[in-house]
Design a protein around this motif. Structure first.
Motif, PDB file in Angstrom:
ATOM      1  N   ALA A 236      -0.123 -16.030  -0.090  1.00 41.29           N
ATOM      2  CA  ALA A 236       0.057 -14.958   0.890  1.00 41.29           C
ATOM      3  C   ALA A 236      -0.451 -15.454   2.242  1.00 41.29           C
ATOM      4  CB  ALA A 236      -0.682 -13.697   0.458  1.00 41.29           C
ATOM      5  N   HIS A 237      -0.207 -14.676   3.294  1.00 43.06           N
ATOM      6  CA  HIS A 237      -0.594 -15.135   4.625  1.00 43.06           C
ATOM      7  C   HIS A 237      -1.124 -13.983   5.468  1.00 43.06           C
ATOM      8  CE1 HIS A 237       3.533 -13.705   4.916  1.00 43.06           C
ATOM      9  NE2 HIS A 237       3.445 -13.643   6.239  1.00 43.06           N
ATOM     10  N   LEU A 238      -1.991 -14.347   6.422  1.00 44.44           N
ATOM     11  CA  LEU A 238      -2.581 -13.443   7.404  1.00 44.44           C
ATOM     12  C   LEU A 238      -2.342 -14.041   8.790  1.00 44.44           C
ATOM     13  CD1 LEU A 238      -6.025 -12.996   5.583  1.00 44.44           C
ATOM     14  CD2 LEU A 238      -4.023 -11.511   5.342  1.00 44.44           C
ATOM     15  N   HIS A 239      -2.398 -13.171   9.823  1.00 43.20           N
ATOM     16  CA  HIS A 239      -2.108 -13.661  11.174  1.00 43.20           C
ATOM     17  C   HIS A 239      -2.732 -12.719  12.193  1.00 43.20           C
ATOM     18  CE1 HIS A 239       0.263 -15.027  14.682  1.00 43.20           C
ATOM     19  NE2 HIS A 239       0.389 -16.159  14.001  1.00 43.20           N
ATOM     20  N   PRO A 240      -3.174 -13.249  13.357  1.00 45.47           N
ATOM     21  CA  PRO A 240      -3.735 -12.353  14.393  1.00 45.47           C
ATOM     22  C   PRO A 240      -2.745 -11.308  14.886  1.00 45.47           C
ATOM     23  CG  PRO A 240      -4.270 -14.651  14.863  1.00 45.47           C
ATOM     24  CD  PRO A 240      -3.307 -14.663  13.723  1.00 45.47           C
ATOM     25  N   LYS A 241      -1.449 -11.607  14.821  1.00 45.21           N
ATOM     26  CA  LYS A 241      -0.416 -10.660  15.267  1.00 45.21           C
ATOM     27  C   LYS A 241       0.421 -10.165  14.093  1.00 45.21           C
ATOM     28  CE  LYS A 241      -0.056 -13.044  19.723  1.00 45.21           C
ATOM     29  NZ  LYS A 241       0.865 -13.737  20.673  1.00 45.21           N
ATOM     30  N   TYR A 242      -0.202 -10.010  12.938  1.00 43.58           N
ATOM     31  CA  TYR A 242       0.530  -9.632  11.727  1.00 43.58           C
ATOM     32  C   TYR A 242       1.258  -8.305  11.945  1.00 43.58           C
ATOM     33  CZ  TYR A 242       1.578  -9.193   6.764  1.00 43.58           C
ATOM     34  OH  TYR A 242       2.227  -9.101   5.552  1.00 43.58           O
ATOM     35  N   GLY A 243       2.524  -8.271  11.602  1.00 46.57           N
ATOM     36  CA  GLY A 243       3.326  -7.063  11.732  1.00 46.57           C
ATOM     37  C   GLY A 243       3.931  -6.865  13.102  1.00 46.57           C
ATOM     38  N   GLU A 268       1.796   7.017   9.750  1.00 48.90           N
ATOM     39  CA  GLU A 268       1.652   6.069  10.840  1.00 48.90           C
ATOM     40  C   GLU A 268       0.232   5.516  10.912  1.00 48.90           C
ATOM     41  OE1 GLU A 268       4.014   4.873  12.763  1.00 48.90           O
ATOM     42  OE2 GLU A 268       5.481   6.022  11.621  1.00 48.90           O
ATOM     43  N   ALA A 269      -0.766   6.375  10.697  1.00 43.94           N
ATOM     44  CA  ALA A 269      -2.156   5.906  10.702  1.00 43.94           C
ATOM     45  C   ALA A 269      -2.417   4.933   9.554  1.00 43.94           C
ATOM     46  CB  ALA A 269      -3.106   7.099  10.631  1.00 43.94           C
ATOM     47  N   TYR A 270      -1.801   5.211   8.403  1.00 47.63           N
ATOM     48  CA  TYR A 270      -1.967   4.310   7.258  1.00 47.63           C
ATOM     49  C   TYR A 270      -1.343   2.948   7.554  1.00 47.63           C
ATOM     50  CZ  TYR A 270      -0.786   2.136   2.808  1.00 47.63           C
ATOM     51  OH  TYR A 270      -0.614   1.238   1.785  1.00 47.63           O
ATOM     52  N   LYS A 271      -0.177   2.944   8.207  1.00 53.30           N
ATOM     53  CA  LYS A 271       0.467   1.676   8.548  1.00 53.30           C
ATOM     54  C   LYS A 271      -0.385   0.864   9.514  1.00 53.30           C
ATOM     55  CE  LYS A 271       5.260   3.218   7.862  1.00 53.30           C
ATOM     56  NZ  LYS A 271       6.578   3.447   8.521  1.00 53.30           N
ATOM     57  N   VAL A 272      -1.016   1.549  10.467  1.00 52.89           N
ATOM     58  CA  VAL A 272      -1.872   0.845  11.418  1.00 52.89           C
ATOM     59  C   VAL A 272      -3.057   0.212  10.707  1.00 52.89           C
ATOM     60  CG1 VAL A 272      -3.388   1.133  13.407  1.00 52.89           C
ATOM     61  CG2 VAL A 272      -1.144   2.255  13.379  1.00 52.89           C
ATOM     62  N   ARG A 273      -3.697   0.953   9.806  1.00 54.42           N
ATOM     63  CA  ARG A 273      -4.843   0.401   9.065  1.00 54.42           C
ATOM     64  C   ARG A 273      -4.413  -0.762   8.183  1.00 54.42           C
ATOM     65  NH1 ARG A 273      -5.886   5.947   8.177  1.00 54.42           N
ATOM     66  NH2 ARG A 273      -5.165   5.715   6.013  1.00 54.42           N
ATOM     67  N   ARG A 274      -3.239  -0.664   7.595  1.00 49.79           N
ATOM     68  CA  ARG A 274      -2.756  -1.743   6.735  1.00 49.79           C
ATOM     69  C   ARG A 274      -2.503  -3.021   7.539  1.00 49.79           C
ATOM     70  NH1 ARG A 274       2.837  -0.735   3.742  1.00 49.79           N
ATOM     71  NH2 ARG A 274       3.483  -0.882   5.934  1.00 49.79           N
ATOM     72  N   LEU A 275      -1.965  -2.859   8.744  1.00 48.06           N
ATOM     73  CA  LEU A 275      -1.738  -4.036   9.582  1.00 48.06           C
ATOM     74  C   LEU A 275      -3.040  -4.644  10.061  1.00 48.06           C
ATOM     75  CD1 LEU A 275       1.328  -2.911  11.745  1.00 48.06           C
ATOM     76  CD2 LEU A 275       1.322  -4.433   9.763  1.00 48.06           C
ATOM     77  N   GLN A 276      -4.009  -3.795  10.417  1.00 47.26           N
ATOM     78  CA  GLN A 276      -5.303  -4.298  10.874  1.00 47.26           C
ATOM     79  C   GLN A 276      -6.008  -5.093   9.783  1.00 47.26           C
ATOM     80  OE1 GLN A 276      -6.574  -4.308  13.851  1.00 47.26           O
ATOM     81  NE2 GLN A 276      -4.961  -3.075  14.827  1.00 47.26           N
ATOM     82  N   ALA A 277      -5.799  -4.703   8.537  1.00 44.99           N
ATOM     83  CA  ALA A 277      -6.425  -5.420   7.420  1.00 44.99           C
ATOM     84  C   ALA A 277      -5.815  -6.794   7.202  1.00 44.99           C
ATOM     85  CB  ALA A 277      -6.311  -4.598   6.142  1.00 44.99           C
ATOM     86  N   ARG A 278      -4.688  -7.086   7.833  1.00 44.05           N
ATOM     87  CA  ARG A 278      -4.032  -8.383   7.674  1.00 44.05           C
ATOM     88  C   ARG A 278      -4.062  -9.211   8.955  1.00 44.05           C
ATOM     89  NH1 ARG A 278      -1.766  -4.821   4.259  1.00 44.05           N
ATOM     90  NH2 ARG A 278      -0.944  -5.564   2.256  1.00 44.05           N
ATOM     91  N   ARG A 279      -4.741  -8.724   9.963  1.00 39.63           N
ATOM     92  CA  ARG A 279      -4.808  -9.455  11.234  1.00 39.63           C
ATOM     93  C   ARG A 279      -6.106 -10.239  11.305  1.00 39.63           C
ATOM     94  NH1 ARG A 279      -2.148  -4.963  15.439  1.00 39.63           N
ATOM     95  NH2 ARG A 279      -0.008  -5.198  14.630  1.00 39.63           N
ATOM     96  N   SER A 280      -6.031 -11.448  10.800  1.00 39.30           N
ATOM     97  CA  SER A 280      -7.186 -12.339  10.770  1.00 39.30           C
ATOM     98  C   SER A 280      -7.374 -12.995  12.128  1.00 39.30           C
ATOM     99  CB  SER A 280      -6.986 -13.397   9.691  1.00 39.30           C
ATOM    100  OG  SER A 280      -5.792 -14.115   9.938  1.00 39.30           O
TER     101      SER A 280
END
Length: 505
Positions: A236-243, A268-280
């Motif tokens: 799997a992968h993570l990224h500073p600009k994930y999503g 929409e709030a859930y999607k934001v939190r999910r993206l933040q969890a993948r922005r390394s």
């Protein structure tokens, strides 16, 4: 002794409260594990333990996260080593804080990252081809780790008896890639690259590999007594600009919201939190290996086959001569023509001469040669490939049999060729020949599919646009002028698209 270029920083977690840091420069001893002899990479490994109060450890995060490596001594942070430590510590801190924030009460209890070993690796190369090669190297090492665990557990099971319960291996490797601007600046490029790597790994299950044929032969001959463990490697992968969406994706999402007519704020709030969890903090790849014992079906034997009636005397009998003729007939190769060594017409030959003639055409009889596969490939290419140039072309050989190791070999040579490529190139391009005599040698179709996956991965890298074309040569190639004595993977370098050879797809 294994010589390699670059430095490797190796840190080992110990069962005691001490931590040992070792910097190896130039060489490693042959007895060291493969995971400790990594060129141009820095490795750290952390294991949950109680090291509170130890002066050699750094504590970060809300709950005092333990960093199993020393912080940089030079506070300026300008040296490459300091940049590596900074990337590793920032990534480890971000993972710990993200997991703590998602756990009830900020505790990591019950979190998978707190129950198993996690190793952190920093890939310092700034070349995309070298990074891709490093990814496949980590995938290969993870697979070999799972296979080694299965072999060790099977040996313990044989020594201790059926009362021993084999254990399941599960480890996670976090690979941080901070130095490549092409991957750091664009999530779309990084996401497409990793997705195509995973697609290539999934499609490799259909390849007819040499090691797979060897296992099949051992099973059919009854020589395989060891059980095959289930080894799975996920990437799997993570990224500073994930999503981060492109302009086209944003427009499509706006049209979809306009058609639906309403927006769910909670979603929409859930999607934001999910993206933040993948922005390394940096582009990161997470590799997880899991090796589990094969399933136990209760030791039940397969049902016996029904007994058929004995053949009657009226049925024609098959002689040993007929069997030999059929074996010789079905053993003929469909791709290579074998002219007869007898000058007479087949109709004028005796029965014994016909049999020996068919046996001579059979590919099951192996011919001995005093030339190595590399020498055979060089001789054939120099005589049959019009693009071969003795001044610019090069040959490299590998005995790999596994697909992940073959990808590593190909992209390592691509990265090396980028730094040593002779410029200006010839008008019709420059070729590098990768000789792989033990890789997909029985299937030209699988070899062609493998080259197609390499092309797909290269197409995901903008800097390789129209610079590199792939050509395959194989003993069973459908085109007669591309039937080489051994499988050869050709890298055809060009300055622009007009100089490239016709596509082999």
């Amino acid at each position: 002794m294994k010589i390699f270029e670059g430095n490797a920083a190796v840190l080992l977690p110990l069962s005691t409260i001490s931590v040992v840091a070792t910097l190896v420069t130039g060489y490693t001893t042959g007895g060291a594990p493969k995971s400790l002899a990594l060129s141009s990479a820095f490795v750290t490994s952390s294991r949950p333990a109680d090291h509170s109060g130890h002066p050699g450890l750094s504590l970060h995060g809300r709950q005092g996260t333990i960093l199993m490596y020393e912080p940089p001594h030079d506070k300026s942070g300008n040296t490459p080593t300091d940049q590596v430590w900074s990337a590793l510590s920032n990534t480890e801190r971000w993972i710990s804080e993200t997991l703590s924030a998602s756990s009830p009460g900020g505790s990591n209890i019950g979190n998978p990252y707190a129950r198993k070993e996690v190793s952190y690796v920093c890939e310092t190369s700034d070349e995309v081809a070298s990074v891709v090669s490093g990814v496949f190297r980590r995938l290969r090492e993870a697979r070999e780790l799972g296979d080694a665990h299965g072999n060790a557990e099977e040996k313990r099971l044989n020594d201790r008896g059926p009362e021993y319960m084999p254990g399941t291996l599960r480890q996670t490797h976090v690979v941080v890639i901070p130095s490549n601007e092409e991957l750091s600046g664009s999530f779309s490029v990084f996401d497409t690259l990793i997705q195509r790597i995973n697609v290539a790994r999934r499609n490799a299950r259909d390849y007819v590999t040499d090691v797979g044929l060897e296992k099949l032969d051992e099973t059919m001959m009854g020589e395989s007594e060891e059980r095959d463990w289930s080894v799975s490697v996920n990437c799997a992968h993570l990224h500073p600009k994930y999503g981060e969406q492109t302009a086209k994706e944003k427009l499509a999402e706006m049209k979809k919201e306009e058609e639906e007519g309403e927006v769910d704020l909670n979603l929409e709030a859930y999607k934001v939190r999910r993206l933040q969890a993948r922005r390394s903090p940096y582009p990161t790849i997470v590799i997880e290996v899991r090796a589990s014992p094969p399933p136990d079906f209760g030791g039940q034997n397969a049902p016996a086959a029904p007994i058929t009636a004995a053949p009657s005397d009226e049925e024609p009998k098959v002689s040993q001569t007929d069997i030999q003729k059929l074996e010789a007939l079905f053993g003929q190769s469909a791709a290579t023509e074998h002219p007869t060594n007898v000058e007479e017409e087949p109709s004028s030959l005796s029965e014994e001469d016909l049999l020996w003639d068919q046996l001579g055409k059979s590919t099951s009889i192996k011919e001995l040669s005093f030339l190595s596969p590399l020498k055979l490939a060089q001789k054939w290419v120099s005589e049959n490939d019009p693009f071969f140039d003795i001044n610019t072309s090069s040959f490299t050989s590998s005995s790999t049999q596994h697909v992940d190791e073959a990808y590593e070999f190909v992209f390592t040579n691509i990265a090396m060729q980028l730094s040593t490529l002779v410029k200006p190139l010839r008008a019709d391009g420059t070729r590098q020949y990768l000789v792989m005599p033990q890789f997909l040698s029985a299937s030209a179709t699988s070899f062609e599919k493998f080259s197609g996956e390499v092309t797909n991965i290269l197409d995901a890298i903008p800097s390789f646009a129209d610079r590199l074309k792939i050509v395959t040569l194989h003993p069973e190639h459908i085109e007669a002028d591309k039937r080489s004595p051994v499988p050869i993977f050709v890298l055809h370098w060009t300055e622009n698209q007009e100089d490239s050879p016709p596509s082999t797809e």
